[in-house]
Write a protein that holds these residues in place. Structure first.
Motif, PDB file in Angstrom:
ATOM      1  N   ASP A  84      -5.666  -2.540  10.599  1.00  0.00           N
ATOM      2  CA  ASP A  84      -5.005  -3.388  11.599  1.00  0.00           C
ATOM      3  C   ASP A  84      -3.898  -2.667  12.354  1.00  0.00           C
ATOM      4  O   ASP A  84      -3.157  -3.287  13.092  1.00  0.00           O
ATOM      5  N   ARG A  85      -3.790  -1.350  12.138  1.00  0.00           N
ATOM      6  CA  ARG A  85      -2.762  -0.577  12.856  1.00  0.00           C
ATOM      7  C   ARG A  85      -3.418   0.499  13.711  1.00  0.00           C
ATOM      8  O   ARG A  85      -4.344   1.159  13.266  1.00  0.00           O
ATOM      9  N   LYS A 138      -8.645   5.243   3.685  1.00  0.00           N
ATOM     10  CA  LYS A 138      -7.324   4.781   4.106  1.00  0.00           C
ATOM     11  C   LYS A 138      -6.247   5.724   3.598  1.00  0.00           C
ATOM     12  O   LYS A 138      -6.184   6.015   2.408  1.00  0.00           O
ATOM     13  N   SER A 142       0.775  -1.239   0.000  1.00  0.00           N
ATOM     14  CA  SER A 142       0.000   0.000   0.000  1.00  0.00           C
ATOM     15  C   SER A 142       0.811   1.297   0.000  1.00  0.00           C
ATOM     16  O   SER A 142       0.618   2.168  -0.855  1.00  0.00           O
ATOM     17  N   ASP A 182      -3.917 -12.613   5.911  1.00  0.00           N
ATOM     18  CA  ASP A 182      -2.964 -11.513   6.087  1.00  0.00           C
ATOM     19  C   ASP A 182      -2.758 -11.226   7.575  1.00  0.00           C
ATOM     20  O   ASP A 182      -2.448 -10.104   7.955  1.00  0.00           O
ATOM     21  N   HIS A 238       0.062  -9.003  14.638  1.00  0.00           N
ATOM     22  CA  HIS A 238      -1.238  -8.489  15.111  1.00  0.00           C
ATOM     23  C   HIS A 238      -1.604  -8.881  16.540  1.00  0.00           C
ATOM     24  O   HIS A 238      -2.774  -9.182  16.817  1.00  0.00           O
ATOM     25  N   LYS A 270      -0.475 -10.218  -3.305  1.00  0.00           N
ATOM     26  CA  LYS A 270       0.068  -9.071  -2.559  1.00  0.00           C
ATOM     27  C   LYS A 270       1.510  -9.390  -2.143  1.00  0.00           C
ATOM     28  O   LYS A 270       1.811 -10.547  -1.846  1.00  0.00           O
TER      29      LYS A 270
HETATM   30  C1  NG6 Z   1       2.031  -6.304   7.049  1.00  0.00           C
HETATM   31  C2  NG6 Z   1       0.974  -6.890   7.959  1.00  0.00           C
HETATM   32  C3  NG6 Z   1      -0.276  -7.093   7.111  1.00  0.00           C
HETATM   33  C4  NG6 Z   1      -0.694  -5.814   6.457  1.00  0.00           C
HETATM   34  C5  NG6 Z   1       0.459  -5.247   5.668  1.00  0.00           C
HETATM   35  C6  NG6 Z   1       0.160  -3.916   5.059  1.00  0.00           C
HETATM   36  C7  NG6 Z   1       1.912  -8.334   9.726  1.00  0.00           C
HETATM   37  C8  NG6 Z   1       2.373  -9.692  10.106  1.00  0.00           C
HETATM   38  N1  NG6 Z   1       1.431  -8.187   8.488  1.00  0.00           N
HETATM   39  O1  NG6 Z   1       3.197  -6.052   7.774  1.00  0.00           O
HETATM   40  O2  NG6 Z   1      -1.305  -7.603   7.912  1.00  0.00           O
HETATM   41  O3  NG6 Z   1      -1.110  -4.884   7.423  1.00  0.00           O
HETATM   42  O4  NG6 Z   1       1.590  -5.083   6.498  1.00  0.00           O
HETATM   43  O5  NG6 Z   1      -0.801  -4.059   4.086  1.00  0.00           O
HETATM   44  O6  NG6 Z   1       1.989  -7.414  10.525  1.00  0.00           O
HETATM   45  S1  NG6 Z   1      -0.992  -2.921   3.055  1.00  0.00           S
HETATM   46  O7  NG6 Z   1      -2.002  -3.371   2.122  1.00  0.00           O
HETATM   47  O8  NG6 Z   1      -1.465  -1.768   3.795  1.00  0.00           O
HETATM   48  O9  NG6 Z   1       0.284  -2.696   2.410  1.00  0.00           O
END
Ligand code: NG6
Ligand code: CA
Length: 515
Positions: free
Chosen positions: A168-169, A130, A77, A334, A218, A357
């Motif tokens: 997730d953050r 986002k 992303s 993920d 996570h 991805k």
């Molecule tokens: C990774 C995360 C994944 C996701 C990704 C970002 C872990 C183990 N995995 O580091 O879950 O958050 O980062 O995804 O933490 S993105 O689509 O925003 O790039």
């Protein structure tokens, strides 16, 4: 801090005469990006999926140009978004990898962005959803209880309503312009990516508190029964409800359309679907037959339907260009044990492509892409080689923008191809999660050698890293099943040389390959 409220009531805007509206429509159409998260080429029924129906996206595709060979700039992303909004390959810049929720703003305010470009042409500009490009000026130093410091509004967006990073953050709150939305003075919010706050539960230590368990990573702060990446404390009343993120963001996007329908506008609407954690809204739960990942695909399709309906109801279909795409390819597990792997069935999010991805293989960056301009652009399927990096130069040409010297250095104007004509790119340089670069033409793909791991077992995805150079014949073997570098060493050498030239030089020169 440039904060201009574009959510003004309609009456506050000067009325345009019919003739003025027509003029405006001809040379400055509205532009809406619907930018999905982790939705793969094969996830959408317009690209051939028969397992999950996404009828609103299908309609958009039937009314527009559907691209079969369009690439996000990277397989994750932050670099994809960085490159898309600046027109510069992210691998040219350190610090553009997957950003923490307390990262400093990665695109610095003095940088000329896509939003500046629209803003300078008199557009109302807005970012919803986002973000994942950092906030403030120094990592970990944001004041989450006051102004966070620099924000999308310093990059040309008049208004922003965002998630700082990912679902997730932490922090799990919306940020409106430079402030946490709905923050109560009785529950200040604190964020830390290094250590926990004393006494606060975590997914690692308190799994009994979880409604969704991690499968890998996570396992830090728990918000709404879901453990996240990073630690946070407080923010009661401001925390988002995971099952309502799509509804909230879509509602904001629709409001912006309604309130700005009578002046040119640029809306960057970046959905959380289908990123983890996948918590579909009530009405989508269990509806896809393919678990939560399928359900959030239906939710994404609903968001698209709402945007289409708002554009139609505002009477601006014919002067609105809608571009739908995704920031990177698909992933099934993920990091949460959400049942997506078990429920996948015959659904093939990556379509016929290898990887997903994070990967240098095609499914990492070959993403869905549709451009609809009702009444102006004939519906069509285009196999031209396209990349989101070119949106800035191409849309700049569309709206008559004059980019300052040095802006969008890797972005090429392929406006005609975006509107269904021919002649997309000769080549595109892709980037995987380990920054392994590849160069793709219509006929060939070369992936530079890398000693990084070839496979990520947690997500079950081949990353495309290999100590040997890889060459694939994209005409006869688009699934990249057979490395032919040893068979065609001259082609591999020509592409490797071209890749090095692009690395050293920002000017895109034509490329010819001869066996
Ligand atoms: C990774 C995360 C994944 C996701 C990704 C970002 C872990 C183990 N995995 O580091 O879950 O958050 O980062 O995804 O933490 S993105 O689509 O925003 O790039
Ligand atoms: Ca993503």
């Amino acid at each position: 801090m440039k904060i201009i409220n574009t959510m003004l009531p309609l009456l506050a805007l000067p009325a345009l005469t019919a003739a003025a509206q027509q003029r405006q429509a001809a040379d400055r159409p509205n532009v809406i990006f619907i930018y999905a998260d982790d939705i793969g080429y094969g996830d959408l029924s317009c690209n051939g999926s028969t397992t999950i129906r996404t009828p609103n996206v299908e309609r958009l595709a039937q009314e527009g140009v559907r691209f079969t060979n369009c690439h996000s700039a990277a397989a994750t992303s932050t670099p994809s978004r960085y490159a898309m909004l600046t027109g510069e390959y992210a691998w040219r810049r350190a610090g553009t990898g997957i950003a923490d929720g307390d990262a400093a703003m990665i695109i610095r305010p003095d940088r000329y962005t896509m939003a500046d470009m629209f803003h300078d042409r008199g557009y109302a500009t807005c970012a919803i959803g986002k973000w994942h490009l950092g906030l403030g000026d120094e990592k970990g130093k944001q004041n989450w209880n006051g102004s966070v410091g620099s924000c999308p509004n310093d990059l040309g967006f008049d208004y922003s309503f965002i998630m700082a990073a990912t679902g997730d953050r932490v922090p799990c709150v919306f940020i409106e312009n430079d402030r946490v939305y709905n923050l109560s003075p009785h529950s200040p919010i604190y964020v830390n990516y290094r250590k926990n706050f004393p006494g606060e539960p975590t997914g690692r230590d308190n799994p009994e508190l979880l409604v969704m368990h991690p499968s890998h990573g996570h396992d830090q702060s728990i918000v709404n029964g879901i453990s996240r990446i990073g630690y946070m404390k407080g923010g009661k009343g401001a925390l988002w409800d995971d099952s309502k993120i799509a509804e909230t963001l879509t509602g904001r996007a629709v409001d912006f359309i309604n309130k700005n329908a009578r002046r040119p506008f640029f809306l960057y609407f970046a959905t959380q679907d289908a990123h983890v954690p996948r918590v579909p809204g009530e009405r989508f739960r269990g509806k896809s037959g393919h678990g939560v990942r399928g359900d959030v695909m239906l939710e994404f399709d609903w968001s698209v339907g709402e945007i289409l309906a708002a554009v139609k109801a505002a009477g601006i279909e014919k002067n609105t260009v809608i571009i739908l795409s995704s920031d990177n390819g698909p992933v099934i597990d993920d990091g949460y044990a959400d049942g997506a792997v078990e429920a996948l069935g015959d659904h093939r999010p990556w379509g016929d492509y290898r990887g997903g991805k994070y990967s240098a293989y095609e499914a990492g960056t070959r993403v869905p892409c549709i451009v609809r301009w009702a009444g102006k652009v004939e519906p069509k399927v285009s196999d031209e080689l396209m990349t989101q990096l070119d949106w800035m130069a191409s849309l700049g040409a569309l709206i008559g923008a004059k980019l300052p010297a040095g802006a969008a250095p890797d972005s090429d104007n392929h406006l005609q191809a975006w509107l269904g004509g021919d002649k997309g790119r000769d080549y595109f340089v892709g980037q995987n999660a380990q920054n392994t670069l590849s160069i793709l033409t219509h006929e060939w793909k070369y992936i530079e050698p890398s000693d990084r791991p070839g496979y990520n077992k947690n997500v079950n995805i081949e990353l495309g890293n290999n100590r040997e150079p890889q060459l694939y014949d994209m005409i006869h073997d688009p699934a990249e099943s057979r490395n032919v570098a040893a068979l065609y060493p001259e082609i591999a050498a020509q592409l490797a040389a071209k890749l090095n030239e692009v690395k050293d030089n920002r000017v895109n020169q034509p490329l010819t390959t001869t066996p």
